[in-house]
Motif scaffolding. Structure first.
Motif, PDB file in Angstrom:
ATOM      1  N   PRO A  31       0.814  -1.232   0.000  1.00 56.00           N
ATOM      2  CA  PRO A  31       0.000   0.000   0.000  1.00 56.00           C
ATOM      3  C   PRO A  31       0.835   1.264   0.000  1.00 56.00           C
ATOM      4  N   ALA A  32       1.951   1.248   0.727  1.00 61.71           N
ATOM      5  CA  ALA A  32       2.809   2.434   0.779  1.00 61.71           C
ATOM      6  C   ALA A  32       3.433   2.725  -0.580  1.00 61.71           C
ATOM      7  N   LEU A  33       3.792   1.670  -1.308  1.00 63.90           N
ATOM      8  CA  LEU A  33       4.343   1.877  -2.653  1.00 63.90           C
ATOM      9  C   LEU A  33       3.282   2.459  -3.583  1.00 63.90           C
ATOM     10  N   GLY A 299      -7.974   6.629   7.694  1.00 65.03           N
ATOM     11  CA  GLY A 299      -7.113   6.202   6.592  1.00 65.03           C
ATOM     12  C   GLY A 299      -7.685   6.572   5.240  1.00 65.03           C
ATOM     13  N   ARG A 300      -9.010   6.600   5.137  1.00 63.27           N
ATOM     14  CA  ARG A 300      -9.641   6.989   3.874  1.00 63.27           C
ATOM     15  C   ARG A 300      -9.524   8.495   3.629  1.00 63.27           C
ATOM     16  N   LEU A 301      -9.604   9.279   4.710  1.00 63.86           N
ATOM     17  CA  LEU A 301      -9.657  10.733   4.573  1.00 63.86           C
ATOM     18  C   LEU A 301      -8.273  11.374   4.535  1.00 63.86           C
ATOM     19  N   GLY A 302      -7.343  10.855   5.333  1.00 58.97           N
ATOM     20  CA  GLY A 302      -5.993  11.404   5.338  1.00 58.97           C
ATOM     21  C   GLY A 302      -5.905  12.801   5.921  1.00 58.97           C
ATOM     22  N   THR A 304      -3.125  15.854   7.964  1.00 56.78           N
ATOM     23  CA  THR A 304      -2.200  15.934   9.093  1.00 56.78           C
ATOM     24  C   THR A 304      -2.822  15.453  10.392  1.00 56.78           C
ATOM     25  N   ARG A 305      -4.048  15.913  10.682  1.00 60.97           N
ATOM     26  CA  ARG A 305      -4.700  15.508  11.923  1.00 60.97           C
ATOM     27  C   ARG A 305      -4.999  14.011  11.942  1.00 60.97           C
ATOM     28  N   ALA A 306      -5.413  13.493  10.786  1.00 59.30           N
ATOM     29  CA  ALA A 306      -5.688  12.064  10.710  1.00 59.30           C
ATOM     30  C   ALA A 306      -4.420  11.253  10.974  1.00 59.30           C
ATOM     31  N   LEU A 307      -3.312  11.683  10.383  1.00 55.45           N
ATOM     32  CA  LEU A 307      -2.045  10.971  10.577  1.00 55.45           C
ATOM     33  C   LEU A 307      -1.631  10.969  12.039  1.00 55.45           C
ATOM     34  N   SER A 308      -1.761  12.113  12.686  1.00 56.16           N
ATOM     35  CA  SER A 308      -1.385  12.208  14.089  1.00 56.16           C
ATOM     36  C   SER A 308      -2.207  11.260  14.950  1.00 56.16           C
ATOM     37  N   SER A 309      -3.513  11.209  14.689  1.00 56.59           N
ATOM     38  CA  SER A 309      -4.394  10.330  15.450  1.00 56.59           C
ATOM     39  C   SER A 309      -4.082   8.866  15.176  1.00 56.59           C
ATOM     40  N   LEU A 310      -3.812   8.528  13.932  1.00 59.13           N
ATOM     41  CA  LEU A 310      -3.500   7.143  13.573  1.00 59.13           C
ATOM     42  C   LEU A 310      -2.181   6.689  14.211  1.00 59.13           C
ATOM     43  N   LYS A 311      -1.228   7.584  14.300  1.00 61.01           N
ATOM     44  CA  LYS A 311       0.041   7.223  14.941  1.00 61.01           C
ATOM     45  C   LYS A 311      -0.165   6.908  16.420  1.00 61.01           C
ATOM     46  N   ARG A 312      -1.115   7.590  17.026  1.00 67.16           N
ATOM     47  CA  ARG A 312      -1.445   7.280  18.417  1.00 67.16           C
ATOM     48  C   ARG A 312      -2.195   5.954  18.518  1.00 67.16           C
ATOM     49  N   LEU A 313      -3.111   5.719  17.562  1.00 64.00           N
ATOM     50  CA  LEU A 313      -3.914   4.492  17.602  1.00 64.00           C
ATOM     51  C   LEU A 313      -3.098   3.233  17.309  1.00 64.00           C
ATOM     52  N   ARG A 314      -1.940   3.379  16.688  1.00 60.19           N
ATOM     53  CA  ARG A 314      -1.137   2.172  16.437  1.00 60.19           C
ATOM     54  C   ARG A 314      -0.564   1.598  17.733  1.00 60.19           C
ATOM     55  N   ASN A 315      -0.712   2.350  18.829  1.00 58.28           N
ATOM     56  CA  ASN A 315      -0.324   1.858  20.149  1.00 58.28           C
ATOM     57  C   ASN A 315      -1.545   1.555  21.021  1.00 58.28           C
ATOM     58  N   ASP A 316      -2.693   1.433  20.389  1.00 59.34           N
ATOM     59  CA  ASP A 316      -3.943   1.173  21.110  1.00 59.34           C
ATOM     60  C   ASP A 316      -3.862  -0.179  21.834  1.00 59.34           C
ATOM     61  N   PRO A 317      -4.506  -0.289  22.997  1.00 59.47           N
ATOM     62  CA  PRO A 317      -4.478  -1.579  23.706  1.00 59.47           C
ATOM     63  C   PRO A 317      -5.204  -2.702  22.977  1.00 59.47           C
ATOM     64  N   ALA A 324      -5.673  -1.957  12.385  1.00 58.63           N
ATOM     65  CA  ALA A 324      -6.386  -1.043  11.481  1.00 58.63           C
ATOM     66  C   ALA A 324      -5.627   0.257  11.323  1.00 58.63           C
ATOM     67  N   ALA A 325      -5.054   0.763  12.421  1.00 59.35           N
ATOM     68  CA  ALA A 325      -4.280   2.004  12.355  1.00 59.35           C
ATOM     69  C   ALA A 325      -3.028   1.826  11.496  1.00 59.35           C
ATOM     70  N   LEU A 326      -2.350   0.701  11.682  1.00 52.66           N
ATOM     71  CA  LEU A 326      -1.142   0.428  10.891  1.00 52.66           C
ATOM     72  C   LEU A 326      -1.483   0.301   9.412  1.00 52.66           C
ATOM     73  N   ALA A 327      -2.605  -0.370   9.113  1.00 56.85           N
ATOM     74  CA  ALA A 327      -3.021  -0.525   7.712  1.00 56.85           C
ATOM     75  C   ALA A 327      -3.362   0.827   7.106  1.00 56.85           C
ATOM     76  N   SER A 328      -4.049   1.677   7.858  1.00 61.78           N
ATOM     77  CA  SER A 328      -4.407   2.998   7.345  1.00 61.78           C
ATOM     78  C   SER A 328      -3.166   3.856   7.135  1.00 61.78           C
ATOM     79  N   LEU A 329      -2.225   3.776   8.060  1.00 59.36           N
ATOM     80  CA  LEU A 329      -0.978   4.526   7.894  1.00 59.36           C
ATOM     81  C   LEU A 329      -0.229   4.066   6.645  1.00 59.36           C
ATOM     82  N   ALA A 330      -0.208   2.756   6.412  1.00 55.97           N
ATOM     83  CA  ALA A 330       0.450   2.242   5.212  1.00 55.97           C
ATOM     84  C   ALA A 330      -0.242   2.746   3.953  1.00 55.97           C
ATOM     85  N   GLU A 331      -1.574   2.795   3.990  1.00 51.85           N
ATOM     86  CA  GLU A 331      -2.322   3.309   2.843  1.00 51.85           C
ATOM     87  C   GLU A 331      -1.952   4.770   2.568  1.00 51.85           C
ATOM     88  N   LEU A 332      -1.612   5.486   3.638  1.00 51.42           N
ATOM     89  CA  LEU A 332      -1.252   6.898   3.514  1.00 51.42           C
ATOM     90  C   LEU A 332       0.252   7.094   3.332  1.00 51.42           C
TER      91      LEU A 332
END
Length: 336
Positions: A31-33, A299-302, A304-317, A324-332
Protein backbone atom coordinates in the motif's frame (compact mmCIF):
# COMPACT_ATOMS: atom_id res chain seq x y z
CA UNK A 1 18.44 16.34 5.30
CA UNK A 2 16.03 18.19 2.99
CA UNK A 3 12.50 16.77 2.85
CA UNK A 4 12.79 15.67 -0.79
CA UNK A 5 16.05 13.82 -0.13
CA UNK A 6 14.61 12.19 2.99
CA UNK A 7 11.56 11.01 1.00
CA UNK A 8 13.81 9.44 -1.62
CA UNK A 9 15.81 7.68 1.07
CA UNK A 10 12.63 6.32 2.68
CA UNK A 11 11.35 5.11 -0.69
CA UNK A 12 14.66 3.39 -1.36
CA UNK A 13 14.41 1.60 2.00
CA UNK A 14 10.81 0.55 1.33
CA UNK A 15 11.72 -0.78 -2.10
CA UNK A 16 14.62 -2.78 -0.65
CA UNK A 17 12.38 -4.29 2.03
CA UNK A 18 9.59 -5.02 -0.45
CA UNK A 19 11.80 -6.71 -3.01
CA UNK A 20 13.78 -8.75 -0.46
CA UNK A 21 11.23 -9.21 2.29
CA UNK A 22 8.94 -12.04 3.30
CA UNK A 23 5.26 -12.27 2.40
CA UNK A 24 4.07 -10.33 5.45
CA UNK A 25 6.56 -7.56 4.67
CA UNK A 26 5.31 -7.25 1.09
CA UNK A 27 1.69 -7.21 2.24
CA UNK A 28 2.53 -4.37 4.63
CA UNK A 29 4.63 -2.39 2.15
CA UNK A 30 2.54 -2.70 -1.05
CA UNK A 31 0.00 0.00 0.00
CA UNK A 32 2.81 2.43 0.78
CA UNK A 33 4.34 1.88 -2.65
CA UNK A 34 0.98 2.58 -4.23
CA UNK A 35 0.63 5.76 -2.22
CA UNK A 36 4.15 6.90 -3.23
CA UNK A 37 3.04 7.26 -6.87
CA UNK A 38 6.69 7.14 -7.94
CA UNK A 39 7.88 5.41 -11.12
CA UNK A 40 10.27 3.12 -9.23
CA UNK A 41 7.52 2.15 -6.79
CA UNK A 42 5.12 1.29 -9.61
CA UNK A 43 7.87 -0.65 -11.41
CA UNK A 44 8.42 -2.73 -8.28
CA UNK A 45 4.71 -3.49 -7.98
CA UNK A 46 4.39 -4.44 -11.65
CA UNK A 47 7.46 -6.68 -11.44
CA UNK A 48 6.07 -8.46 -8.38
CA UNK A 49 2.62 -8.95 -9.93
CA UNK A 50 2.23 -12.58 -10.99
CA UNK A 51 -1.36 -13.65 -11.60
CA UNK A 52 -0.34 -17.25 -12.31
CA UNK A 53 2.07 -18.07 -9.51
CA UNK A 54 1.77 -15.25 -6.97
CA UNK A 55 0.44 -15.66 -3.45
CA UNK A 56 -3.28 -14.77 -3.54
CA UNK A 57 -3.05 -12.26 -0.68
CA UNK A 58 0.01 -10.59 -2.13
CA UNK A 59 -1.51 -10.46 -5.61
CA UNK A 60 -4.65 -8.79 -4.25
CA UNK A 61 -2.56 -6.27 -2.29
CA UNK A 62 -0.51 -5.41 -5.38
CA UNK A 63 -3.65 -4.95 -7.50
CA UNK A 64 -5.06 -2.50 -4.97
CA UNK A 65 -1.75 -0.65 -4.77
CA UNK A 66 -1.50 -0.35 -8.57
CA UNK A 67 -4.97 1.15 -8.66
CA UNK A 68 -4.07 3.74 -6.05
CA UNK A 69 -0.77 4.57 -7.74
CA UNK A 70 -2.66 5.99 -10.71
CA UNK A 71 0.05 5.10 -13.23
CA UNK A 72 -1.43 4.13 -16.62
CA UNK A 73 1.52 1.81 -17.21
CA UNK A 74 -0.19 -0.64 -14.86
CA UNK A 75 -3.18 -1.03 -17.17
CA UNK A 76 -1.42 -3.51 -19.45
CA UNK A 77 -0.56 -5.86 -16.57
CA UNK A 78 -4.04 -5.67 -15.08
CA UNK A 79 -5.73 -6.24 -18.43
CA UNK A 80 -3.44 -9.22 -19.04
CA UNK A 81 -4.45 -10.65 -15.67
CA UNK A 82 -8.11 -10.17 -16.49
CA UNK A 83 -7.65 -11.97 -19.81
CA UNK A 84 -5.90 -14.84 -18.04
CA UNK A 85 -8.75 -15.20 -15.54
CA UNK A 86 -11.27 -15.11 -18.39
CA UNK A 87 -9.45 -17.95 -20.14
CA UNK A 88 -9.46 -19.95 -16.91
CA UNK A 89 -13.24 -19.49 -16.62
CA UNK A 90 -13.66 -21.30 -19.94
CA UNK A 91 -12.05 -24.37 -18.42
CA UNK A 92 -13.22 -24.38 -14.81
CA UNK A 93 -15.10 -22.54 -12.10
CA UNK A 94 -12.75 -20.04 -10.53
CA UNK A 95 -11.84 -20.60 -6.88
CA UNK A 96 -13.07 -17.92 -4.50
CA UNK A 97 -9.83 -15.96 -4.19
CA UNK A 98 -9.54 -15.58 -7.97
CA UNK A 99 -13.15 -14.46 -8.25
CA UNK A 100 -12.46 -11.80 -5.64
CA UNK A 101 -9.39 -10.81 -7.62
CA UNK A 102 -11.58 -10.09 -10.65
CA UNK A 103 -13.51 -7.52 -8.57
CA UNK A 104 -10.31 -5.93 -7.34
CA UNK A 105 -8.82 -5.70 -10.84
CA UNK A 106 -11.94 -3.93 -12.11
CA UNK A 107 -11.76 -1.45 -9.25
CA UNK A 108 -8.07 -0.82 -9.87
CA UNK A 109 -8.64 -0.31 -13.60
CA UNK A 110 -11.43 2.16 -12.89
CA UNK A 111 -8.95 4.27 -10.93
CA UNK A 112 -6.53 4.24 -13.85
CA UNK A 113 -9.00 4.98 -16.67
CA UNK A 114 -8.35 4.89 -20.40
CA UNK A 115 -10.20 3.46 -23.40
CA UNK A 116 -9.08 -0.09 -22.68
CA UNK A 117 -10.43 0.16 -19.15
CA UNK A 118 -13.79 1.49 -20.32
CA UNK A 119 -14.10 -1.40 -22.77
CA UNK A 120 -13.41 -4.00 -20.07
CA UNK A 121 -15.82 -2.38 -17.61
CA UNK A 122 -18.55 -2.17 -20.25
CA UNK A 123 -18.07 -5.82 -21.15
CA UNK A 124 -18.22 -6.80 -17.47
CA UNK A 125 -21.75 -5.42 -17.22
CA UNK A 126 -22.84 -8.72 -18.81
CA UNK A 127 -20.89 -10.94 -16.41
CA UNK A 128 -22.61 -13.82 -14.64
CA UNK A 129 -21.22 -12.75 -11.26
CA UNK A 130 -23.40 -9.97 -9.75
CA UNK A 131 -20.43 -8.69 -7.74
CA UNK A 132 -18.39 -8.26 -10.93
CA UNK A 133 -21.30 -6.40 -12.52
CA UNK A 134 -21.57 -4.17 -9.46
CA UNK A 135 -17.87 -3.30 -9.58
CA UNK A 136 -18.10 -2.57 -13.31
CA UNK A 137 -21.05 -0.25 -12.67
CA UNK A 138 -19.17 1.59 -9.93
CA UNK A 139 -16.13 1.91 -12.18
CA UNK A 140 -18.11 3.38 -15.06
CA UNK A 141 -19.67 5.84 -12.63
CA UNK A 142 -16.27 6.76 -11.20
CA UNK A 143 -14.99 7.45 -14.72
CA UNK A 144 -18.24 9.28 -15.66
CA UNK A 145 -18.66 7.31 -18.88
CA UNK A 146 -21.72 8.83 -20.58
CA UNK A 147 -21.73 6.11 -23.24
CA UNK A 148 -22.58 3.62 -20.49
CA UNK A 149 -25.85 5.35 -19.54
CA UNK A 150 -28.17 3.23 -21.78
CA UNK A 151 -26.72 0.00 -20.39
CA UNK A 152 -27.01 1.30 -16.82
CA UNK A 153 -30.61 2.32 -17.40
CA UNK A 154 -31.34 -1.17 -18.70
CA UNK A 155 -29.72 -2.67 -15.60
CA UNK A 156 -31.83 -0.42 -13.37
CA UNK A 157 -35.01 -1.86 -14.89
CA UNK A 158 -34.01 -5.43 -14.17
CA UNK A 159 -32.50 -4.95 -10.71
CA UNK A 160 -34.37 -5.17 -7.43
CA UNK A 161 -33.21 -3.36 -4.31
CA UNK A 162 -29.76 -4.18 -2.99
CA UNK A 163 -26.11 -3.43 -3.70
CA UNK A 164 -26.42 -3.57 -7.48
CA UNK A 165 -29.38 -1.18 -7.53
CA UNK A 166 -27.50 1.20 -5.28
CA UNK A 167 -24.41 1.00 -7.50
CA UNK A 168 -26.45 1.74 -10.64
CA UNK A 169 -28.29 4.69 -9.11
CA UNK A 170 -25.11 6.19 -7.68
CA UNK A 171 -23.31 5.73 -11.01
CA UNK A 172 -26.11 7.52 -12.86
CA UNK A 173 -25.78 10.40 -10.42
CA UNK A 174 -22.00 10.55 -10.80
CA UNK A 175 -22.19 10.49 -14.60
CA UNK A 176 -24.72 13.33 -14.51
CA UNK A 177 -26.57 12.55 -17.74
CA UNK A 178 -30.10 13.93 -18.03
CA UNK A 179 -31.27 10.72 -19.70
CA UNK A 180 -31.34 9.18 -16.24
CA UNK A 181 -33.82 11.67 -14.76
CA UNK A 182 -37.06 9.83 -15.58
CA UNK A 183 -35.79 6.52 -14.21
CA UNK A 184 -34.54 8.22 -11.04
CA UNK A 185 -37.84 10.06 -10.59
CA UNK A 186 -39.64 6.75 -10.85
CA UNK A 187 -37.34 5.30 -8.21
CA UNK A 188 -38.42 8.09 -5.86
CA UNK A 189 -41.90 6.59 -5.83
CA UNK A 190 -40.83 3.14 -4.73
CA UNK A 191 -41.92 1.68 -1.40
CA UNK A 192 -38.29 0.81 -0.66
CA UNK A 193 -36.94 3.68 1.44
CA UNK A 194 -33.32 2.84 0.62
CA UNK A 195 -33.94 3.06 -3.12
CA UNK A 196 -35.85 6.31 -2.57
CA UNK A 197 -32.89 7.82 -0.71
CA UNK A 198 -30.43 6.59 -3.34
CA UNK A 199 -32.53 8.16 -6.10
CA UNK A 200 -32.76 11.46 -4.19
CA UNK A 201 -28.97 11.53 -3.92
CA UNK A 202 -28.50 10.87 -7.64
CA UNK A 203 -31.01 13.57 -8.56
CA UNK A 204 -29.23 15.99 -6.23
CA UNK A 205 -26.03 15.24 -8.13
CA UNK A 206 -27.96 16.08 -11.29
CA UNK A 207 -28.78 19.54 -9.92
CA UNK A 208 -32.16 18.97 -8.28
CA UNK A 209 -31.59 21.04 -5.13
CA UNK A 210 -34.98 20.16 -3.64
CA UNK A 211 -33.57 16.67 -3.13
CA UNK A 212 -31.44 18.01 -0.27
CA UNK A 213 -34.62 18.53 1.74
CA UNK A 214 -35.90 15.09 0.77
CA UNK A 215 -32.72 13.52 2.05
CA UNK A 216 -32.89 15.60 5.23
CA UNK A 217 -36.46 14.39 5.85
CA UNK A 218 -35.05 10.90 6.33
CA UNK A 219 -33.00 12.08 9.29
CA UNK A 220 -36.11 12.75 11.33
CA UNK A 221 -36.76 10.04 13.87
CA UNK A 222 -33.48 8.35 13.01
CA UNK A 223 -32.01 5.95 13.97
CA UNK A 224 -34.84 3.63 13.17
CA UNK A 225 -34.60 -0.11 12.80
CA UNK A 226 -33.84 0.18 9.06
CA UNK A 227 -30.98 2.66 9.58
CA UNK A 228 -32.01 4.41 6.35
CA UNK A 229 -31.21 7.74 8.00
CA UNK A 230 -27.53 6.80 8.14
CA UNK A 231 -27.54 6.36 4.38
CA UNK A 232 -29.29 9.71 3.89
CA UNK A 233 -26.83 11.42 6.24
CA UNK A 234 -23.90 9.82 4.38
CA UNK A 235 -25.18 11.17 1.07
CA UNK A 236 -25.72 14.64 2.55
CA UNK A 237 -22.19 14.64 3.97
CA UNK A 238 -20.86 13.48 0.59
CA UNK A 239 -22.72 16.40 -1.00
CA UNK A 240 -21.05 18.77 1.47
CA UNK A 241 -24.19 19.47 3.51
CA UNK A 242 -23.77 20.16 7.21
CA UNK A 243 -27.02 18.39 8.12
CA UNK A 244 -25.59 15.02 7.14
CA UNK A 245 -22.26 15.62 8.84
CA UNK A 246 -23.90 16.79 12.07
CA UNK A 247 -26.28 13.83 12.09
CA UNK A 248 -23.47 11.29 11.77
CA UNK A 249 -21.40 13.05 14.42
CA UNK A 250 -24.39 12.86 16.74
CA UNK A 251 -24.80 9.13 16.07
CA UNK A 252 -21.14 8.54 16.91
CA UNK A 253 -21.95 9.65 20.46
CA UNK A 254 -24.61 6.99 20.94
CA UNK A 255 -23.80 3.94 23.01
CA UNK A 256 -26.53 1.60 21.75
CA UNK A 257 -27.25 -0.47 18.65
CA UNK A 258 -23.84 -0.16 17.01
CA UNK A 259 -24.84 3.18 15.48
CA UNK A 260 -21.58 4.87 16.47
CA UNK A 261 -19.41 2.52 14.39
CA UNK A 262 -21.75 2.71 11.40
CA UNK A 263 -21.68 6.51 11.57
CA UNK A 264 -17.88 6.55 11.75
CA UNK A 265 -17.63 4.30 8.68
CA UNK A 266 -20.07 6.56 6.81
CA UNK A 267 -18.03 9.65 7.67
CA UNK A 268 -14.89 8.01 6.29
CA UNK A 269 -16.58 7.04 3.05
CA UNK A 270 -18.14 10.49 2.60
CA UNK A 271 -14.82 11.99 1.42
CA UNK A 272 -15.79 15.12 3.35
CA UNK A 273 -12.64 16.67 4.90
CA UNK A 274 -14.75 18.20 7.65
CA UNK A 275 -15.31 14.69 8.98
CA UNK A 276 -11.70 14.38 10.13
CA UNK A 277 -11.96 16.45 13.32
CA UNK A 278 -14.99 14.62 14.82
CA UNK A 279 -13.37 11.30 13.93
CA UNK A 280 -10.16 12.37 15.69
CA UNK A 281 -12.21 13.23 18.76
CA UNK A 282 -13.99 9.85 18.57
CA UNK A 283 -10.62 8.08 18.39
CA UNK A 284 -10.36 8.58 22.17
CA UNK A 285 -13.62 6.74 22.82
CA UNK A 286 -13.66 3.88 25.32
CA UNK A 287 -15.53 1.79 22.70
CA UNK A 288 -12.94 -0.30 20.86
CA UNK A 289 -15.34 -1.08 17.99
CA UNK A 290 -15.77 2.65 17.43
CA UNK A 291 -12.01 3.24 17.56
CA UNK A 292 -11.61 0.47 14.97
CA UNK A 293 -14.06 2.17 12.60
CA UNK A 294 -12.38 5.52 13.23
CA UNK A 295 -8.97 4.08 12.34
CA UNK A 296 -10.30 2.81 9.03
CA UNK A 297 -12.09 6.05 8.24
CA UNK A 298 -9.14 8.30 9.03
CA UNK A 299 -7.11 6.20 6.59
CA UNK A 300 -9.64 6.99 3.87
CA UNK A 301 -9.66 10.73 4.57
CA UNK A 302 -5.99 11.40 5.34
CA UNK A 303 -4.50 14.75 6.31
CA UNK A 304 -2.20 15.93 9.09
CA UNK A 305 -4.70 15.51 11.92
CA UNK A 306 -5.69 12.06 10.71
CA UNK A 307 -2.05 10.97 10.58
CA UNK A 308 -1.39 12.21 14.09
CA UNK A 309 -4.39 10.33 15.45
CA UNK A 310 -3.50 7.14 13.57
CA UNK A 311 0.04 7.22 14.94
CA UNK A 312 -1.44 7.28 18.42
CA UNK A 313 -3.91 4.49 17.60
CA UNK A 314 -1.14 2.17 16.44
CA UNK A 315 -0.32 1.86 20.15
CA UNK A 316 -3.94 1.17 21.11
CA UNK A 317 -4.48 -1.58 23.71
CA UNK A 318 -6.85 -3.38 21.32
CA UNK A 319 -4.97 -5.44 18.66
CA UNK A 320 -7.71 -4.94 16.07
CA UNK A 321 -7.48 -1.18 16.43
CA UNK A 322 -3.68 -1.31 16.26
CA UNK A 323 -3.79 -3.35 13.04
CA UNK A 324 -6.39 -1.04 11.48
CA UNK A 325 -4.28 2.00 12.36
CA UNK A 326 -1.14 0.43 10.89
CA UNK A 327 -3.02 -0.52 7.71
CA UNK A 328 -4.41 3.00 7.35
CA UNK A 329 -0.98 4.53 7.89
CA UNK A 330 0.45 2.24 5.21
CA UNK A 331 -2.32 3.31 2.84
CA UNK A 332 -1.25 6.90 3.51
CA UNK A 333 2.39 6.06 2.88
CA UNK A 334 3.57 6.09 6.51
CA UNK A 335 5.59 3.10 7.69
CA UNK A 336 7.82 4.51 10.44
Amino acid sequence: MPAAAAAKTRLKDVLRQFEGGKLEDRLRLAPALGHAKEKKAVDALINAFDIKRGNPRETAAIVEALGRAGDPRAVESLVGAMDYLRSMMLQMELPGHLQVLRWKILEALSRLGGEQTVGILSEALNDRDPRVVEEAVRGLGRLQVKAAVPALLELSRGASSGNLTQAVIEALGEIGDKRAVSVLEQALKTSDRFVEVEAAYALARLGRKEMYDKLADNLKGDPGAEKVGILAAYYLAKLGRSAGLDHLVGLMKRTDGGYASLAAEALGKSENPRAVLPLVEASRSEDSSLRLSVARSLGRLGGTRALSSLKRLRNDPNPGVRNAALASLAELGVLD
